[in-house]
Write a protein that holds these residues in place. Structure first.
Motif, PDB file in Angstrom:
ATOM      1  N   MET A   1       3.467 -30.949  24.447  1.00 57.27           N
ATOM      2  CA  MET A   1       3.667 -32.388  24.509  1.00 57.27           C
ATOM      3  C   MET A   1       5.142 -32.679  24.315  1.00 57.27           C
ATOM      4  O   MET A   1       5.742 -32.245  23.344  1.00 57.27           O
ATOM      5  CB  MET A   1       2.840 -33.090  23.431  1.00 57.27           C
TER       6      MET A   1
ATOM      7  N   ASN B   1      -2.842 -37.924  23.966  1.00 53.09           N
ATOM      8  CA  ASN B   1      -1.913 -36.841  24.304  1.00 53.09           C
ATOM      9  C   ASN B   1      -0.947 -37.247  25.408  1.00 53.09           C
ATOM     10  O   ASN B   1      -0.964 -38.372  25.892  1.00 53.09           O
ATOM     11  CB  ASN B   1      -2.689 -35.564  24.677  1.00 53.09           C
TER      12      ASN B   1
ATOM     13  N   HIS C   1       2.002 -23.996  19.614  1.00 54.82           N
ATOM     14  CA  HIS C   1       3.227 -23.674  20.342  1.00 54.82           C
ATOM     15  C   HIS C   1       4.424 -24.239  19.579  1.00 54.82           C
ATOM     16  O   HIS C   1       4.326 -25.310  18.975  1.00 54.82           O
ATOM     17  CB  HIS C   1       3.182 -24.265  21.747  1.00 54.82           C
TER      18      HIS C   1
ATOM     19  N   GLU D   1       7.709 -21.884  27.993  1.00 55.41           N
ATOM     20  CA  GLU D   1       7.527 -23.067  28.837  1.00 55.41           C
ATOM     21  C   GLU D   1       8.814 -23.885  28.818  1.00 55.41           C
ATOM     22  O   GLU D   1       9.431 -24.090  27.764  1.00 55.41           O
ATOM     23  CB  GLU D   1       6.388 -23.957  28.345  1.00 55.41           C
TER      24      GLU D   1
ATOM     25  N   GLN E   1       5.397 -19.885  23.720  1.00 56.20           N
ATOM     26  CA  GLN E   1       3.974 -19.891  24.026  1.00 56.20           C
ATOM     27  C   GLN E   1       3.189 -18.782  23.328  1.00 56.20           C
ATOM     28  O   GLN E   1       1.970 -18.843  23.253  1.00 56.20           O
ATOM     29  CB  GLN E   1       3.777 -19.758  25.535  1.00 56.20           C
TER      30      GLN E   1
ATOM     31  N   PHE F   1       3.623 -28.328  18.863  1.00 56.54           N
ATOM     32  CA  PHE F   1       3.646 -29.052  20.130  1.00 56.54           C
ATOM     33  C   PHE F   1       2.354 -29.847  20.271  1.00 56.54           C
ATOM     34  O   PHE F   1       1.901 -30.154  21.369  1.00 56.54           O
ATOM     35  CB  PHE F   1       3.810 -28.064  21.285  1.00 56.54           C
TER      36      PHE F   1
ATOM     37  N   HIS G   1      -0.599 -28.720  19.641  1.00 58.59           N
ATOM     38  CA  HIS G   1      -1.605 -27.844  20.237  1.00 58.59           C
ATOM     39  C   HIS G   1      -2.263 -26.994  19.151  1.00 58.59           C
ATOM     40  O   HIS G   1      -2.367 -25.768  19.265  1.00 58.59           O
ATOM     41  CB  HIS G   1      -0.957 -26.942  21.294  1.00 58.59           C
TER      42      HIS G   1
ATOM     43  N   THR H   1      -0.089 -22.816  27.900  1.00 54.63           N
ATOM     44  CA  THR H   1      -0.473 -24.030  28.615  1.00 54.63           C
ATOM     45  C   THR H   1      -0.581 -25.167  27.622  1.00 54.63           C
ATOM     46  O   THR H   1      -0.671 -24.957  26.411  1.00 54.63           O
ATOM     47  CB  THR H   1      -1.825 -23.839  29.326  1.00 54.63           C
ATOM     48  N   HIS H   2      -0.584 -26.383  28.111  1.00 56.48           N
ATOM     49  CA  HIS H   2      -1.041 -27.522  27.310  1.00 56.48           C
ATOM     50  C   HIS H   2      -2.563 -27.388  27.243  1.00 56.48           C
ATOM     51  O   HIS H   2      -3.208 -27.048  28.229  1.00 56.48           O
ATOM     52  CB  HIS H   2      -0.615 -28.824  27.959  1.00 56.48           C
TER      53      HIS H   2
ATOM     54  N   GLN I   1      -5.301 -29.247  26.974  1.00 60.35           N
ATOM     55  CA  GLN I   1      -6.344 -30.181  27.375  1.00 60.35           C
ATOM     56  C   GLN I   1      -7.347 -29.603  28.375  1.00 60.35           C
ATOM     57  O   GLN I   1      -8.563 -29.626  28.153  1.00 60.35           O
ATOM     58  CB  GLN I   1      -5.696 -31.440  27.959  1.00 60.35           C
TER      59      GLN I   1
END
Length: 622
Positions: free
Chosen positions: A1, A127, A347, A459, A472, A557, A559, A601-602, A604
């Motif tokens: 994010m 988010n 992250h 990322e 990551q 982040f 997450h 990855t994000h 979601q």
């Protein structure tokens, strides 16, 4: 994010938008009342009406013979703050739990906000709306840890089942050379799209990545290594956030066998049996309205979907967790489970800033300081749902392997093998052979990922003049524990970010890569000047120390995951591959806390896929 922009002018205009925006549903309470639910029995009780809870509730209630109660601490909300895509740039703390971390010992003992949704729809309501997935190798790693069926081949169909992609307008596609592959998605409830409005400079900024020696996949949902365009969870028809509430709850809210109880907190899972033979039978819950207490019962299963922070918290409140944590909080131990609250991951970003010249107006760096254009954008959105307010945050990113960003990737990775892992882990790993065995297995996989070509380590969100390297694959591990003096208060969250010095080295390699990228001739027209952390900081120690002092490096982040990991019990797992909690019957977990190793990855889209797969697993139990 990505970090939130300064959007005070936007907040002042929300009252106007409220009057012109016709929300898909009102915020009027729907579902069960506390008094009607108490002492009742349902086939399934789902604790948490966030993303995963609503997905599972939708799928289980497809069988009209099964009754489902979803209990959610937050409330229903259809306000502009959670429906207008651009508002994803504002940190909506009113819809989040007020959780502050414990002091982070490797970040100068600073504390940080723990961003956890407290609203129906959970994180999908608050988010940054970025919608991507990890590489195939990220999910294959889960299976390599002993979770049969959870590799990419077992997850693929669930990513497709949950999503439907609507293309960007043809004019925008041509103008920005946007690529995508509709066939990578399915025909599911969640609407995802690349908005037709894009900031003008993103064309040059994205194209500069073509000069790097990296892949440029047509579609990140097909190949998640390289630099590529990514959708957001936006309904292209209405230009509104396509949340779990809108897509999985609203269409089925009238099902007579599905009840949603809002404004209610579960503070204990109820059991039959004693240590070693526990059976979940229901929950104890408290009304936020008046403090009333009641119990409800589950005939088939109690399903935890409270999220990466509150699922381990509730297990510990219920007597399932590490012995020392429960004893310190004077909680009766019903099932000693060292895995609960261990393996906590996130992250880790290191934010950089570049002062750019010659930007094209409007740009995300300049836009919010222009009140006139901000008002015009609001009016444009109210008129036809187009313009800057129809988009959220960035729609592109680079997810790169370690060797793509660092010429020192092999020498840095070699240091991991030489470490004594307990030196850089929470103390509990030194006391529990299963936890340590699990981390060692994860470490073997991480070393392969650091050296290989099938998993991203870094990322780089592709947006305006900001820069960020987001680690990551951190080696550090955190914990979620109880407040020993007040166990029912919010839990103690400790990321332990940067405890392992390899994490610092990886972040510094990302800084050097970002500096080299912004020094490319393709970006020379912007005359970029590094303002954070500052070009004068060159050594690893200088970069990290400055980033800590300036707030450029943070432990999260948003997450949060991993605190009830899906792994074999002899590797420190909390749930098996059927999502059942070890040592307890009729108790399962379906949220981000089961993630054994955080993917690049994000989260979601991954949580949607987990929840869809979880629903099938639960259905198969009958």
């Amino acid at each position: 994010m990505l970090p939130s922009f300064s959007l005070i002018p936007a907040l002042r205009l929300l009252s106007f938008v409220s009057s012109v925006l016709t929300a898909p549903n009102s915020s009027q309470e729907r579902g069960a009342s506390f008094s009607a639910a108490k002492e009742q029995s349902y086939d399934y009780i789902i604790i948490g009406g966030g993303l995963s809870g609503l997905v599972v509730a939708n799928r289980l209630s497809e069988d009209p013979k099964k009754s489902i109660l979803v209990i959610e601490s937050g409330y229903l909300d259809d306000s502009p703050a959670v429906t207008i895509p651009y508002m994803a740039n504002i940190l909506n703390t009113a819809a989040m739990w007020p959780v502050t971390s414990a002091p982070e010992p490797f970040l100068n003992n600073r504390t940080y906000g723990v961003r956890v949704g407290n609203i129906v729809g959970g994180g999908s309501m608050v988010n940054g709306m970025f919608f991507d997935r990890g590489s195939d190798g990220d999910y294959d790693a889960w299976e390599q840890l002993g979770n049969e069926g959870w590799g990419w081949n077992g997850m693929r169909k669930y990513f497709k089942k949950s999503t439907k992609f609507t293309p960007v307008s043809e004019s925008t596609r041509k103008e920005y050379d946007i690529t995508y592959d509709v066939s990578a998605y399915g025909d599911g409830p969640v609407q995802v799209s690349i908005p037709s409005f894009q900031w003008p400079d993103i064309k040059k900024i994205f194209n500069a990545w073509r000069a790097e020696n990296i892949p440029m996949p047509i579609e990140g949902f097909t190949n998640a290594i390289g630099a590529y365009w990514c959708p957001a969870d936006i309904d292209n028809v209405t230009a509104t956030r396509s949340s779990a509430k809108v897509t999985y709850y609203d269409p089925v809210q009238t099902r007579s066998n599905l009840k949603l109880l809002t404004g209610t907190r579960v503070n204990q899972i109820l059991f039959d049996g004693n240590d070693g033979a526990l059976v979940a039978k229901g929950v104890r819950m408290i009304s936020r309205a008046d403090g009333s207490i009641a119990k409800v019962y589950a005939n088939k299963e109690v399903i935890l979907a409270a999220g990466g922070v509150f699922t381990p918290h509730l297990l510990m409140l219920s007597g399932i967790g590490p012995r020392d944590v429960l004893a310190a909080a004077n909680i009766t131990i019903k099932n000693e489970a060292p895995a609960v609250g261990s393996n906590f991951q996130d992250h880790v970003p290191l934010f950089m800033g570049f002062s750019l010249s010659n930007q094209t107006f409007p740009s995300p760096d300049l836009y919010t300081n222009n009140a006139t254009f901000l008002a015009e954008s609001e009016a444009q959105y109210a008129l036809d749902r187009s313009g800057p307010w129809s988009t959220a945050r960035a729609n592109a990113a680079a997810f790169l392997t370690f060797k793509m960003i660092s010429p020192r990737y092999e020498s840095i990775t070699a240091k991991i093998k030489q470490q004594n892992p307990t030196q850089y882990l929470p103390e509990r790993y030194n006391k529990n052979k299963e936890l340590l065995a699990g981390f060692k297995k994860q470490r073997e996989i991480l070393i392969r990922q650091y050296l290989g070509d099938d998993s991203a380590v870094a990322e780089f969100p592709i947006a305006g003049g900001g820069g960020a390297g987001v680690h990551q694959k951190p080696l550090s591990r955190g914990t979620v524990t109880l407040n020993s003096t007040n166990p029912e208060a919010v839990p103690i969250v400790q990321w332990n970010a940067l405890q392992n010095p390899i994490d610092k080295e990886v972040l510094c390699e990302m800084v050097r890569f970002t500096r080299a990228h912004w020094a490319r001739k393709e970006l020379a027209g912007y005359a970029p000047v590094e303002v954070s952390p500052g070009a004068q900081y060159q050594t690893n120690e200088e970069i990290i120390n400055r980033a800590i002092v300036s707030g450029g490096v943070v432990p999260t982040f948003a997450h949060v995951s991993g605190g009830c990991p899906m792994m074999p019990e002899n590797l420190g797992g909390c749930v098996n591959n059927k999502l059942m909690v070890y040592g307890v019957e009729k108790l399962s977990i379906v949220d981000a806390s089961i993630i054994p190793m955080i993917p690049a990855t994000h989260l979601q889209a991954t949580i949607y896929a987990i929840a869809e797969k979880a629903a099938d697993i639960i259905k198969a139990r009958g």
